[in-house]
Design a protein around this motif. Sequence first.
Motif, mmCIF file in Angstrom:
data_model
loop_
_atom_site.group_PDB
_atom_site.id
_atom_site.type_symbol
_atom_site.label_atom_id
_atom_site.label_comp_id
_atom_site.label_asym_id
_atom_site.label_seq_id
_atom_site.Cartn_x
_atom_site.Cartn_y
_atom_site.Cartn_z
ATOM 1 N N LEU A 1 0.826 -1.205 0.000
ATOM 2 C CA LEU A 1 0.000 0.000 0.000
ATOM 3 C C LEU A 1 0.859 1.253 0.000
ATOM 4 O O LEU A 1 0.543 2.235 -0.675
ATOM 5 C CB LEU A 1 -0.926 -0.010 1.217
ATOM 6 C CG LEU A 1 -2.034 -1.059 1.218
ATOM 7 C CD1 LEU A 1 -2.792 -1.024 2.537
ATOM 8 C CD2 LEU A 1 -2.985 -0.837 0.045
ATOM 9 N N GLY A 2 1.950 1.213 0.765
ATOM 10 C CA GLY A 2 2.856 2.357 0.775
ATOM 11 C C GLY A 2 3.457 2.622 -0.595
ATOM 12 O O GLY A 2 3.546 3.780 -1.031
ATOM 13 N N SER A 3 3.838 1.574 -1.299
ATOM 14 C CA SER A 3 4.402 1.732 -2.640
ATOM 15 C C SER A 3 3.381 2.305 -3.616
ATOM 16 O O SER A 3 3.707 3.165 -4.447
ATOM 17 C CB SER A 3 4.912 0.382 -3.159
ATOM 18 O OG SER A 3 5.957 -0.110 -2.349
ATOM 19 N N VAL A 4 2.130 1.841 -3.501
ATOM 20 C CA VAL A 4 1.073 2.356 -4.376
ATOM 21 C C VAL A 4 0.866 3.851 -4.143
ATOM 22 O O VAL A 4 0.782 4.645 -5.090
ATOM 23 C CB VAL A 4 -0.243 1.583 -4.143
ATOM 24 C CG1 VAL A 4 -1.408 2.279 -4.853
ATOM 25 C CG2 VAL A 4 -0.102 0.149 -4.630
ATOM 26 N N VAL A 5 0.775 4.252 -2.869
ATOM 27 C CA VAL A 5 0.568 5.668 -2.543
ATOM 28 C C VAL A 5 1.748 6.504 -3.024
ATOM 29 O O VAL A 5 1.568 7.583 -3.619
ATOM 30 C CB VAL A 5 0.358 5.847 -1.026
ATOM 31 C CG1 VAL A 5 0.386 7.316 -0.644
ATOM 32 C CG2 VAL A 5 -0.956 5.210 -0.596
ATOM 33 N N LEU A 6 2.955 6.022 -2.788
ATOM 34 C CA LEU A 6 4.147 6.763 -3.183
ATOM 35 C C LEU A 6 4.223 6.939 -4.691
ATOM 36 O O LEU A 6 4.426 8.062 -5.198
ATOM 37 C CB LEU A 6 5.386 6.035 -2.666
ATOM 38 C CG LEU A 6 6.740 6.666 -3.019
ATOM 39 C CD1 LEU A 6 6.859 8.062 -2.436
ATOM 40 C CD2 LEU A 6 7.877 5.774 -2.523
ATOM 41 N N ILE A 7 4.049 5.851 -5.428
ATOM 42 C CA ILE A 7 4.159 5.909 -6.892
ATOM 43 C C ILE A 7 3.036 6.757 -7.476
ATOM 44 O O ILE A 7 3.266 7.602 -8.362
ATOM 45 C CB ILE A 7 4.138 4.487 -7.490
ATOM 46 C CG1 ILE A 7 5.410 3.734 -7.078
ATOM 47 C CG2 ILE A 7 4.023 4.544 -9.010
ATOM 48 C CD1 ILE A 7 5.377 2.263 -7.430
ATOM 49 N N ALA A 8 1.809 6.565 -6.975
ATOM 50 C CA ALA A 8 0.679 7.336 -7.491
ATOM 51 C C ALA A 8 0.843 8.819 -7.198
ATOM 52 O O ALA A 8 0.552 9.678 -8.049
ATOM 53 C CB ALA A 8 -0.625 6.816 -6.889
ATOM 54 N N GLY A 9 1.314 9.145 -6.004
ATOM 55 C CA GLY A 9 1.499 10.547 -5.646
ATOM 56 C C GLY A 9 2.557 11.231 -6.470
ATOM 57 O O GLY A 9 2.353 12.346 -6.976
ATOM 58 N N LEU A 10 3.713 10.586 -6.611
ATOM 59 C CA LEU A 10 4.782 11.174 -7.430
ATOM 60 C C LEU A 10 4.383 11.256 -8.895
ATOM 61 O O LEU A 10 4.725 12.213 -9.601
ATOM 62 C CB LEU A 10 6.065 10.362 -7.263
ATOM 63 C CG LEU A 10 6.687 10.372 -5.854
ATOM 64 C CD1 LEU A 10 7.941 9.510 -5.819
ATOM 65 C CD2 LEU A 10 7.001 11.794 -5.412
#
Length: 291
Positions: free
Chosen positions: A8-17
């Motif tokens: 979930l952290g990776s999804v949020v990070l990638i989507a945000g950037l």
Amino acid sequence: MRNKRGYLGSVVLIAGLAAIAISAVALLLTSNGEVRYSADHSDTVPFWHRWVPALVGIGLIRLMPVGASLLAAPEPLVRPTKTRRIEALVLLAAAVLFAVGLRFAGGGEPAHTLLKLPLLLGVPAVLFWVVRRLNDVPVNGDRGGLTGRWRCWGPVVPVAAWLVLAYASPLAVPAGDLPDDDAVSLIAIIVVGFAVNSLLEEVFYRRWLQTRWEALLGAWPGIVLASLLWAVWHVGIQGTGFLAADLASVVVGQGVQGLFLGYLWSRYRMMWPILTVHGAINAATIVIALL
């Protein structure tokens, strides 16, 4: 649970950037990369004028001597519990409601203050009171970060560099127009604005919201999430009426500034650096005009 948190952290990070990058490209194609930098007028600057100070600040934070850093910790310092997940979700909902409500209320006063105080202050106050009644200790915003003297003095270099680049270099935004008020009224405007905007926003978005989502998702996903939530409410006070263009502008402008603020908080867990930067964002152009 750890794998789920990491995913979930990776999804949020990638989507945000990705949202920041896509917004930047869209602005380059539609408005030559210009973004508004104040709600007081419609003047714009190229977004890289706002990016360079923030990215230099992030780089300098990274280069400071690393002690017991939260960002280096493989596990959250405070393990998430069901109550803390509820805290994170309630604060997230309050941030979303503030952004959406301000957009539909048309921005400006008194809507801005009438929405901000109950949602960003009232909701957390009730939430934390309920948590204490349940005898569950909330995530401590002061835990983590660097330790020792670098916790106190480490922020000086990145904050000073950001101030110089943002307000005393060729990248500086133009000085603002002074309100038609006497000196006492002007000082009161700055002080009240600092309390309602800089102080309340940094406590809510960084100390409360970001800290909890860092514990759930990881440091940088928490930083990115809080930065974008902080950015999008500015549509309500800086928007032109074209939602897609307005979102792109605030994500590129305030969003990247939020990354710098969030990294300062995540690394040092001290309020004065983020309050100094946020206070300067809101008031520096007026102060410069006074000089």
